[in-house]
Design an enzyme around this catalytic site. Structure first.
Site, PDB file in Angstrom:
ATOM      1  N   ARG A  84     -46.590  -1.610  55.261  1.00 10.41           N
ATOM      2  CA  ARG A  84     -46.867  -3.009  54.924  1.00 10.41           C
ATOM      3  C   ARG A  84     -48.299  -3.372  55.305  1.00 10.41           C
ATOM      4  NH1 ARG A  84     -43.101  -7.624  57.537  1.00 10.41           N
ATOM      5  NH2 ARG A  84     -44.477  -7.442  59.320  1.00 10.41           N
ATOM      6  N   ARG A 111     -52.126  -7.334  56.600  1.00 12.17           N
ATOM      7  CA  ARG A 111     -51.750  -8.252  57.688  1.00 12.17           C
ATOM      8  C   ARG A 111     -52.368  -7.771  58.987  1.00 12.17           C
ATOM      9  NH1 ARG A 111     -45.670 -10.562  58.624  1.00 12.17           N
ATOM     10  NH2 ARG A 111     -46.208 -10.305  60.816  1.00 12.17           N
ATOM     11  N   ARG A 118     -45.521  -5.276  69.282  1.00 12.88           N
ATOM     12  CA  ARG A 118     -44.529  -6.218  68.736  1.00 12.88           C
ATOM     13  C   ARG A 118     -43.108  -5.696  68.923  1.00 12.88           C
ATOM     14  NH1 ARG A 118     -46.364  -6.518  63.034  1.00 12.88           N
ATOM     15  NH2 ARG A 118     -44.821  -8.119  62.642  1.00 12.88           N
ATOM     16  N   LYS A 150     -36.188  -8.905  56.903  1.00 16.02           N
ATOM     17  CA  LYS A 150     -35.796 -10.319  56.897  1.00 16.02           C
ATOM     18  C   LYS A 150     -36.510 -11.085  55.784  1.00 16.02           C
ATOM     19  CE  LYS A 150     -37.107 -11.347  61.150  1.00 16.02           C
ATOM     20  NZ  LYS A 150     -37.769 -10.080  61.558  1.00 16.02           N
ATOM     21  N   ARG A 189     -36.653 -16.434  68.604  1.00 15.56           N
ATOM     22  CA  ARG A 189     -37.118 -15.131  69.074  1.00 15.56           C
ATOM     23  C   ARG A 189     -36.972 -14.985  70.587  1.00 15.56           C
ATOM     24  NH1 ARG A 189     -40.744 -13.928  64.713  1.00 15.56           N
ATOM     25  NH2 ARG A 189     -41.794 -11.946  64.771  1.00 15.56           N
TER      26      ARG A 189
HETATM   27  P1  AMP Z   1     -43.476 -12.660  61.958  1.00 13.99           P
HETATM   28  O1  AMP Z   1     -44.163 -12.944  60.663  1.00 13.99           O
HETATM   29  O2  AMP Z   1     -42.126 -13.334  62.046  1.00 13.99           O
HETATM   30  O3  AMP Z   1     -43.396 -11.195  62.299  1.00 13.99           O
HETATM   31  O4  AMP Z   1     -44.355 -13.342  63.111  1.00 13.99           O
HETATM   32  C1  AMP Z   1     -45.697 -12.960  63.332  1.00 13.99           C
HETATM   33  C2  AMP Z   1     -46.155 -13.414  64.708  1.00 13.99           C
HETATM   34  O5  AMP Z   1     -46.027 -14.836  64.815  1.00 13.99           O
HETATM   35  C3  AMP Z   1     -45.339 -12.885  65.875  1.00 13.99           C
HETATM   36  O6  AMP Z   1     -45.761 -11.581  66.292  1.00 13.99           O
HETATM   37  C4  AMP Z   1     -45.609 -13.947  66.935  1.00 13.99           C
HETATM   38  O7  AMP Z   1     -46.901 -13.830  67.491  1.00 13.99           O
HETATM   39  C5  AMP Z   1     -45.596 -15.223  66.106  1.00 13.99           C
HETATM   40  N1  AMP Z   1     -44.234 -15.798  65.977  1.00 13.99           N
HETATM   41  C6  AMP Z   1     -43.503 -15.957  64.836  1.00 13.99           C
HETATM   42  N2  AMP Z   1     -42.313 -16.531  65.088  1.00 13.99           N
HETATM   43  C7  AMP Z   1     -42.279 -16.735  66.438  1.00 13.99           C
HETATM   44  C8  AMP Z   1     -41.324 -17.295  67.325  1.00 13.99           C
HETATM   45  N3  AMP Z   1     -40.129 -17.743  66.886  1.00 13.99           N
HETATM   46  N4  AMP Z   1     -41.646 -17.358  68.645  1.00 13.99           N
HETATM   47  C9  AMP Z   1     -42.827 -16.926  69.111  1.00 13.99           C
HETATM   48  N5  AMP Z   1     -43.768 -16.384  68.329  1.00 13.99           N
HETATM   49  C10 AMP Z   1     -43.516 -16.290  67.005  1.00 13.99           C
END
Ligand code: AMP
Length: 196
Positions: free
Chosen positions: A132, A138, A149, A18, A93
């Site tokens: 990654r 990260r 996750r 994404k 999400r």
């Molecule tokens: P991402 O970079 O999108 O993989 O997000 C990293 C982390 O941020 C996720 O594992 C969640 O802990 C939190 N996070 C990001 N977007 C959301 C969302 N829409 N709802 C809840 N938690 C989120």
């Protein structure tokens, strides 16, 4: 390139691509790339009030509570660059977030124009996320957290695709082809125009 008025949600598991695809779409269509993960990682790094509350949740691979994430999005939509449209990456999400998004956009009379899901099998996701993690450091790209996750994704986020599919708004594409091929496929969908 016409900027159009694209209001796109890009769905897919962590590691589906994404973020990579969002960069190109954001440039081509001159719309902001809104990643709730990026916004909240910055809040954690800046040690804001929100950041302090969510750090341990993010580190564990669980989801930040809906109300907090919805506030983040509401504040982001209020910025002037969203007038042109937007691309959402990592939001919604949960089905509750998807419903909140629909009602926020209804109030603004600007419904979503495209919802695209990048489909990638788990074994490839794990490989990509481990790679990654090594490259970027990260903190949530370690094997244990990756598994957590993906579990969170299947339990809470996969139903979001169903939610959109039920109202015939979802376009699903394979996320295992090359970055260029996926990008072309997304562009073909976006070019078909709003609501197509
Ligand atoms: P991402 O970079 O999108 O993989 O997000 C990293 C982390 O941020 C996720 O594992 C969640 O802990 C939190 N996070 C990001 N977007 C959301 C969302 N829409 N709802 C809840 N938690 C989120």
């Amino acid at each position: 390139m016409t900027s159009g008025n694209i209001r796109l949600v890009l769905l897919g598991a962590p590691g589906a691509g994404k973020g990579t695809q969002s960069e190109g779409i954001s440039k081509s269509y001159n719309i902001p790339h809104i990643s709730t993960g990026d916004i909240m990682r910055k809040a954690v790094a800046d040690k804001t009030e929100l950041g302090l509350k969510i750090k341990s949740i993010m580190d564990s691979g669980a989801l930040v509570p809906d109300a907090m994430v919805i506030d983040v999005i509401r504040a982001r939509f209020a910025k002037p660059d969203c007038q042109n449209g937007f691309l959402l990456d990592g939001f919604p999400r949960t089905v509750a977030q998807a419903e909140a998004l629909d009602s926020m956009l209804k109030e603004l009379s600007t419904p979503l124009t495209h919802i695209i899901e990048l489909d990638v099998p788990d074994n490839i996701l794990i490989e990509r996320l481990l790679g990654r993690g090594k490259a970027s450091g990260r903190s949530d790209d370690t094997k244990e957290v990756i598994e957590s996750r993906l579990k969170t994704y299947h339990e809470q986020t996969a139903p979001v695709a169903n939610f959109y599919s039920k109202s015939n708004r979802l376009t699903k594409i394979s996320g295992t082809a090359s970055v260029e091929t996926i990008s072309k496929n997304i562009n073909d969908i976006l070019k078909k125009g709003v609501g197509a």
